[in-house]
Design a protein around this motif. Structure first.
Motif, short mmCIF file in Angstrom:
data_model
loop_
_atom_site.label_atom_id
_atom_site.label_comp_id
_atom_site.label_asym_id
_atom_site.label_seq_id
_atom_site.Cartn_x
_atom_site.Cartn_y
_atom_site.Cartn_z
N GLU A 121 0.81 -1.23 0.04
CA GLU A 121 -0.12 0.18 -0.03
C GLU A 121 0.98 1.23 -0.21
OE1 GLU A 121 -3.21 -0.20 -0.18
OE2 GLU A 121 -3.36 -2.36 -0.04
N ASP A 122 0.26 2.50 -0.08
CA ASP A 122 0.93 3.69 0.12
C ASP A 122 2.00 3.88 -1.02
OD1 ASP A 122 -0.57 4.14 2.42
OD2 ASP A 122 1.01 3.41 3.58
N LEU A 123 1.60 3.59 -2.26
CA LEU A 123 2.66 3.67 -3.44
C LEU A 123 1.79 4.77 -4.19
CD1 LEU A 123 3.12 -0.01 -4.59
CD2 LEU A 123 4.67 1.45 -3.27
N ARG A 124 2.89 5.72 -4.87
CA ARG A 124 2.41 6.65 -5.83
C ARG A 124 3.59 6.83 -6.86
NH1 ARG A 124 4.68 11.80 -4.48
NH2 ARG A 124 6.09 11.76 -2.75
N VAL A 138 0.33 10.81 -8.88
CA VAL A 138 -0.81 9.85 -9.20
C VAL A 138 -0.66 8.79 -8.28
CG1 VAL A 138 -2.04 8.54 -10.91
CG2 VAL A 138 -0.72 10.40 -11.62
N PRO A 139 -1.92 8.62 -7.22
CA PRO A 139 -1.76 7.47 -6.36
C PRO A 139 -2.05 6.20 -7.18
CG PRO A 139 -3.71 8.45 -6.42
CD PRO A 139 -2.89 9.25 -7.22
N VAL A 140 -1.20 4.79 -6.66
CA VAL A 140 -1.19 3.89 -7.23
C VAL A 140 -2.29 2.67 -6.31
CG1 VAL A 140 0.11 1.62 -7.82
CG2 VAL A 140 1.05 3.97 -8.05
N GLY A 141 -3.31 2.22 -7.30
CA GLY A 141 -4.13 1.48 -6.56
C GLY A 141 -3.44 0.01 -6.11
N SER A 142 -4.21 -0.80 -5.56
CA SER A 142 -4.01 -2.10 -5.48
C SER A 142 -3.73 -3.14 -6.50
CB SER A 142 -5.04 -2.93 -4.50
OG SER A 142 -4.62 -3.91 -4.01
N ILE A 143 -2.34 -3.75 -6.63
CA ILE A 143 -1.97 -4.29 -7.28
C ILE A 143 -1.62 -5.75 -6.90
CG2 ILE A 143 -0.29 -4.97 -9.18
CD1 ILE A 143 0.28 -1.90 -9.30
N ARG A 163 0.55 -9.59 -11.00
CA ARG A 163 -0.23 -8.81 -11.91
C ARG A 163 0.37 -7.56 -12.31
NH1 ARG A 163 -5.43 -10.94 -12.29
NH2 ARG A 163 -5.31 -13.02 -11.49
N THR A 164 0.11 -7.00 -13.47
CA THR A 164 0.46 -5.72 -14.10
C THR A 164 -0.88 -4.82 -14.26
OG1 THR A 164 2.39 -6.77 -15.32
CG2 THR A 164 1.55 -4.69 -16.02
N GLU A 165 -0.62 -3.77 -13.77
CA GLU A 165 -1.55 -2.81 -13.80
C GLU A 165 -1.10 -1.26 -14.37
OE1 GLU A 165 -4.85 -3.32 -13.09
OE2 GLU A 165 -4.46 -5.19 -12.22
#
Length: 337
Positions: free
Chosen positions: A198-201, A220-225, A229-231
């Motif tokens: 968590e807490d990635l941007r 940009v905040p990063v959602g859950s990966i 997986r690749t998002e």
């Protein structure tokens, strides 16, 4: 009787001499094997195992386990000195000495030590074995690439994707006007681990290729990966038209840089840039990258007419007038002759 008496007297004399010798020189009649010096048994290095311990931003603790083999008679006062020597300069960075003591049995013994060194470059780990202060064996191993070790706060299984068909940074033009162009940016991230951090941007910075001036930036905040997986993270930014840009993207976790990547956006049709090189220089207009209130940087620049002027006004200038006067004087003189 005389012969028996002589033998008795002789035996008594031998006994007397033995008694006197035992009194005057104790141990003279002792078993010689009890006083013979015993040579200590050999002590050899059979293996050196090195593992990384605590890792910080500047240092790393190296756990060195030196395995000793002892055979034969006891070896007294055994010690092991372990050093970390810089692979480039040859300077000793740190030294530790471990006391083993007496080795009385034929067996192997592990001697652990810990060396704390800078987390960069390479080192030669050297171990020397001493027995009663005498050097009996030595060994060494080399370590490279310690800077690849990351402290716990900088570790993350999420990173920018690296594939020919899926670049870490991609863009497309989605709108704009004659002065500014709107870019849609896509950043591909892959989770190669087993956890879901968590807490990635991601911060995105667009820099003009020739001047390195920042044209625009955003976070940009990063959602859950999910693991494996690749998002794709998307955002939009506008920049001045007809320039080329480097797209610098940085992945952050709790204020720490985890990964980074760079892309290129070619908006100038007269040139092309890649991530690592620029083909030619172009003229830069700094005013295109400033957002002011009409100050000095926003004033229009007068166009050049291609004709020489004096004092900023129109005309042929002083030089042309002088040439004309000289030509007229020569013509008048010729007519008068």
């Amino acid at each position: 009787m005389r012969r028996e008496t002589a033998l008795a007297v002789g035996a008594a004399g031998v006994v007397l001499i033995a008694v006197v010798a035992a009194v005057l020189a104790p141990g003279a009649l002792a078993d010689p094997t009890e006083e013979r010096p015993v040579r200590p048994g050999p002590v050899d290095i059979t293996e050196m195992e090195i593992s990384a311990g605590e890792v910080t931003g500047d240092t790393v603790a190296l756990n060195v386990e030196t395995r000793l083999s002892h055979r034969g008679p006891p070896a007294r006062n055994v010690t092991v000195r372990v050093q970390a020597v810089d692979a480039e300069s040859g300077l000793v960075e740190t030294t530790r000495t471990a006391t083993v003591g007496d080795l009385t049995e034929e067996r192997e013994v592990a001697v652990p030590t810990t060396l704390t060194v800078e987390r960069e470059g390479g080192y030669r780990i050297r171990a020397v074995v001493y027995r009663d202060g005498q050097r009996v064996d030595s060994g060494a191993r080399e370590l490279r690439g310690l800077d690849a070790l990351q402290p716990p706060y900088a570790r993350s299984a999420v990173q920018f994707a690296e594939a020919d068909a899926l670049p870490p940074v991609a863009f497309s033009v989605v709108g704009g006007d004659p002065d500014r162009t709107v870019l849609a940016l896509q950043m591909a991230l892959t989770n190669t681990g087993d956890e879901q951090p968590e807490d990635l941007r991601v911060t995105v910075t667009l820099r003009q290729a020739d001047s390195n001036i920042v044209a625009n930036r955003t976070s940009v905040p990063v959602g859950s990966i999910r693991p494996g997986r690749t998002e794709t993270v998307e955002t939009r930014l506008s920049v001045p038209t007809d320039y080329n840009y480097y797209i610098d993207v940085v992945l952050w976790k709790d204020g720490v840089v985890i990964d980074s990547a760079r892309g290129a956006a070619n908006l100038d049709p007269s040139e092309t840039i890649s991530v690592n090189e620029t083909r030619r220089d172009v003229e830069l207009r700094v005013s295109d990258f400033t957002r002011g209130d009409g100050a000095e940087g926003d004033r229009p620049v007068p166009e050049e007419t291609g004709m020489p002027t004096a004092g900023g006004g129109p005309g042929f200038g002083v030089g042309v007038a002088l040439v004309a006067l000289v030509a007229a004087a020569l013509l008048a003189r010729r007519k008068s002759q």
